[in-house]
Design an enzyme around this catalytic site. Structure first.
Site, PDB file in Angstrom:
ATOM      1  N   LYS A 167     138.941  28.780 -58.678  1.00 40.51           N
ATOM      2  CA  LYS A 167     139.838  29.249 -59.744  1.00 40.51           C
ATOM      3  C   LYS A 167     140.707  30.367 -59.161  1.00 40.51           C
ATOM      4  O   LYS A 167     140.271  31.495 -58.995  1.00 40.51           O
ATOM      5  CB  LYS A 167     139.065  29.777 -60.956  1.00 40.51           C
ATOM      6  CG  LYS A 167     139.961  29.867 -62.163  1.00 40.51           C
ATOM      7  CD  LYS A 167     139.954  31.133 -62.959  1.00 40.51           C
ATOM      8  CE  LYS A 167     140.073  32.483 -62.438  1.00 40.51           C
ATOM      9  NZ  LYS A 167     141.427  32.998 -62.256  1.00 40.51           N
ATOM     10  N   PRO A 168     141.967  30.033 -58.805  1.00 38.91           N
ATOM     11  CA  PRO A 168     142.839  31.063 -58.242  1.00 38.91           C
ATOM     12  C   PRO A 168     143.372  31.981 -59.345  1.00 38.91           C
ATOM     13  O   PRO A 168     143.288  31.655 -60.527  1.00 38.91           O
ATOM     14  CB  PRO A 168     143.976  30.247 -57.626  1.00 38.91           C
ATOM     15  CG  PRO A 168     144.019  28.970 -58.415  1.00 38.91           C
ATOM     16  CD  PRO A 168     142.614  28.709 -58.900  1.00 38.91           C
TER      17      PRO A 168
ATOM     18  N   SER B 299     138.149  42.869 -59.336  1.00 40.63           N
ATOM     19  CA  SER B 299     137.821  44.242 -59.739  1.00 40.63           C
ATOM     20  C   SER B 299     136.328  44.414 -59.984  1.00 40.63           C
ATOM     21  O   SER B 299     135.615  43.456 -60.302  1.00 40.63           O
ATOM     22  CB  SER B 299     138.584  44.594 -61.020  1.00 40.63           C
ATOM     23  OG  SER B 299     138.015  43.912 -62.110  1.00 40.63           O
TER      24      SER B 299
ATOM     25  N   GLU C 255     132.949  40.679 -53.912  1.00 40.54           N
ATOM     26  CA  GLU C 255     133.766  41.575 -53.087  1.00 40.54           C
ATOM     27  C   GLU C 255     134.678  42.297 -54.068  1.00 40.54           C
ATOM     28  O   GLU C 255     135.622  41.712 -54.585  1.00 40.54           O
ATOM     29  CB  GLU C 255     134.536  40.733 -52.051  1.00 40.54           C
ATOM     30  CG  GLU C 255     134.981  41.556 -50.870  1.00 40.54           C
ATOM     31  CD  GLU C 255     136.424  41.960 -50.976  1.00 40.54           C
ATOM     32  OE1 GLU C 255     136.675  43.090 -51.454  1.00 40.54           O
ATOM     33  OE2 GLU C 255     137.296  41.156 -50.609  1.00 40.54           O
ATOM     34  N   LEU C 256     134.344  43.564 -54.343  1.00 40.34           N
ATOM     35  CA  LEU C 256     134.965  44.261 -55.473  1.00 40.34           C
ATOM     36  C   LEU C 256     135.898  45.374 -54.990  1.00 40.34           C
ATOM     37  O   LEU C 256     136.381  45.322 -53.876  1.00 40.34           O
ATOM     38  CB  LEU C 256     133.856  44.796 -56.384  1.00 40.34           C
ATOM     39  CG  LEU C 256     132.849  43.722 -56.834  1.00 40.34           C
ATOM     40  CD1 LEU C 256     131.721  44.318 -57.645  1.00 40.34           C
ATOM     41  CD2 LEU C 256     133.551  42.620 -57.619  1.00 40.34           C
TER      42      LEU C 256
ATOM     43  N   CYS D 180     142.005  45.717 -51.186  1.00 38.15           N
ATOM     44  CA  CYS D 180     140.759  46.471 -51.425  1.00 38.15           C
ATOM     45  C   CYS D 180     140.419  47.353 -50.237  1.00 38.15           C
ATOM     46  O   CYS D 180     139.655  48.306 -50.377  1.00 38.15           O
ATOM     47  CB  CYS D 180     139.594  45.511 -51.643  1.00 38.15           C
ATOM     48  SG  CYS D 180     139.883  44.396 -52.977  1.00 38.15           S
TER      49      CYS D 180
ATOM     50  N   GLU E 230     141.373  53.125 -57.519  1.00 40.30           N
ATOM     51  CA  GLU E 230     142.041  52.370 -56.459  1.00 40.30           C
ATOM     52  C   GLU E 230     143.543  52.348 -56.785  1.00 40.30           C
ATOM     53  O   GLU E 230     143.933  51.874 -57.855  1.00 40.30           O
ATOM     54  CB  GLU E 230     141.464  50.950 -56.493  1.00 40.30           C
ATOM     55  CG  GLU E 230     141.590  50.201 -55.237  1.00 40.30           C
ATOM     56  CD  GLU E 230     140.785  48.898 -55.288  1.00 40.30           C
ATOM     57  OE1 GLU E 230     140.436  48.429 -56.387  1.00 40.30           O
ATOM     58  OE2 GLU E 230     140.524  48.345 -54.212  1.00 40.30           O
TER      59      GLU E 230
HETATM   60  C1  SIN Z   1     141.060  42.393 -49.980  1.00 38.15           C
HETATM   61  O1  SIN Z   1     142.015  43.109 -50.216  1.00 38.15           O
HETATM   62  O2  SIN Z   1     140.276  42.061 -50.875  1.00 38.15           O
HETATM   63  C2  SIN Z   1     140.738  41.877 -48.605  1.00 38.15           C
HETATM   64  C3  SIN Z   1     141.718  42.167 -47.590  1.00 38.15           C
HETATM   65  C4  SIN Z   1     141.292  41.710 -46.220  1.00 38.15           C
HETATM   66  O3  SIN Z   1     140.585  40.704 -46.055  1.00 38.15           O
HETATM   67  O4  SIN Z   1     141.667  42.362 -45.266  1.00 38.15           O
END
Ligand code: SIN
Length: 471
Positions: free
Chosen positions: A172-173, A227, A248-249, A282, A376
């Site tokens: 799901k993009p 998020s 991965e938040l 992130c 962030e």
């Molecule tokens: C991300 O912003 O979630 C990952 C960026 C990356 O893989 O370098």
């Protein structure tokens, strides 16, 4: 190759009953009209992934790997078209989009090799007639929910690992950028990935789709990048069916520059860590912590490079920073800068905001009371606070609930070791502003999530161990 904008379910392109418009963040021009998947389409995708699982997991790992290698090659052959598509739906500068296509392809390439290295083990038994054999099995059909900031790469590092392990997938993009995932599905179809192994369900109703994927007993794992707030909600829901989850938040990366650092190296690192993807990452450096003795010298070397950044349409040659992805992102950056200024930050460099074009901003005299020290930023803002010494810098760096990545610049080998060990994050960049690469384990601790993507550990999240004791 024609632009595809239908959902991809069970090897077929499905127009669906409803559609939504994807717009260029630069000027709101329509880029495509995409299938808006409802419950029926998501159910069909889950069924397709469940049906395809048996044959896909049985396919020899080396054959699965071969398909992944072909997918990587197909992406690289089509690099220019894919990059332009990415710039049009996401806004990022074309050179960043090209880098992203290569980064995404590198995950398919990496996991092409890892497919054949899903080793098990034998363990000495506790009796003479006991044989203990451990194998790794695919967890089953997986839901992959990906963000808008790297539409290809964030999917590729999940999909590469899942497919290598023998899992099938429903992706799901993000609503803002569904075209990257559809383009990957199109190339996968072309190289011969069987129907049902990859399904892509764009939707404007992320919450309903996520809930539906998690409610299905056929889906055995969720991998989510996005998020912390949404990740927390998904994790709670996943608990009902005891599904495997990797998250991965958010991040709040410290960028520490100590007095003995090579300042040119530190500035080069800062430019990458802050301005890659316009700061919409992130792993973007969020909090600059500079030892007081060299703070003025660091800023003096940094400013000319920041001032030289070209802000403009992503497709234009020479653009360094494209538009931010949407109005909400612009409003957030504006709010954070205004808050910092109202609380006493000094404006060292400013650039006017034009539409969604947000130029780089550099703020000094930042304090922890300012919102941008806690949140962030996800935009091109450098926020600088000074530290008295190494211990103070470390304490400041760790003063956050996040723990994705930390950067530190120092020439002293002992300090490099000490800080790398004491910084509370899943990843540390020492004298570098870029840690992301397919062969290294990407992921965080604390509120930045758990699970690792890329590297040989990337397969772990998509496999479970089976132990067989034979007498
Ligand atoms: C991300 O912003 O979630 C990952 C960026 C990356 O893989 O370098």
């Amino acid at each position: 190759m024609p632009l595809v904008s239908d959902a991809f379910i069970d090897g077929r392109w499905v127009p669906g009953a409803a559609r939504f418009v994807v717009r260029d963040p630069f000027d709101d021009a329509q880029v495509a009209e995409v299938t808006d998947c409802g419950e029926a389409e998501v159910d069909a995708a889950i069924d397709a992934a469940a049906r395809a699982f048996g044959a896909w997991r049985q396919k020899p790992a080396l054959e699965r790997g071969k398909l992944l290698a072909q997918l990587a090659a197909a992406m690289l052959r089509d690099e220019r078209r894919l990059a332009e598509l990415c710039t049009r739906e996401n806004g990022k500068a074309l050179k960043e989009a090209v880098a992203e296509v290569r980064y995404a392809a590198s995950f398919f390439d990496w996991f092409a090799g890892e497919a054949g290295r899903a080793y098990g083990e034998t363990i000495p038994g506790s009796r003479p007639d006991q044989r203990i054999v451990v194998t790794r099995e695919p967890v089953g059909p997986c839901a992959l929910i990906t963000p808008w900031n790297f539409p290809y790469a964030m999917l590729a590092r999940k999909l590469g690992a899942a497919l290598a392990a023998g899992c099938t997938t429903v992706a799901k993009p993000a609503e803002l950028t569904p075209l990257g995932a559809l383009a990957i599905a199109q190339l996968a179809e072309q190289v011969g990935v069987p129907p049902g192994v990859i399904n892509v369900v764009p939707t404007t109703n992320a919450r309903r789709c996520g809930a539906q994927l998690l409610a299905s007993p056929a889906i055995r794992k969720l991998s989510f990048t996005g998020s912390t707030a949404v990740g927390r909600e998904l994790l709670r829901t996943a608990a009902d069916d005891i599904k495997r989850v990797s998250l991965e938040l958010g991040g709040n990366a410290p960028f520490v520059v100590l007095a003995d650092a090579d300042l040119d190296e530190a500035v080069a690192g800062a430019m990458v860590a802050k301005f890659r993807n316009g700061g919409q990452s992130c792993v973007a450096a969020n909090r600059f912590i500079v030892e007081r003795a060299i703070a003025d010298a660091f800023v003096a070397r940094l400013l000319p490079q920041v001032q030289a950044l070209v802000v403009g349409r992503g497709l234009d040659a020479g653009t360094d920073l494209g538009p931010l992805v949407d109005d909400r992102s612009v409003a957030k950056v504006r709010r954070l800068v205004e808050d910092a200024r109202a609380k006493g930050a000094t404006l060292l460099h400013d650039a006017p905001i034009r539409g969604r074009l947000v130029g780089p901003v550099v703020l000094g005299g930042v304090t922890p009371a300012m919102d941008l020290w806690r949140e962030e930023i996800f935009g091109p803002v450098i926020a600088i606070r000074t530290a008295a010494d190494e211990a103070d810098a470390l304490a400041q760096a760790n003063d956050t609930e996040y723990g994705l990545v930390a950067y530190v610049f120092t020439r002293d080998g002992a300090r490099q070791q000490r800080l790398a060990e004491r910084l509370e994050s899943g990843m540390v960049g020492v004298n570098t502003g870029l840690v992301s690469t397919a062969q290294a384990p990407f992921g965080g601790i604390k509120h930045s999530g758990f699970g690792r993507e890329g590297s040989r550990h990337g397969l772990d999240d998509y496999t479970h161990l089976k132990y067989v004791s034979t007498r």
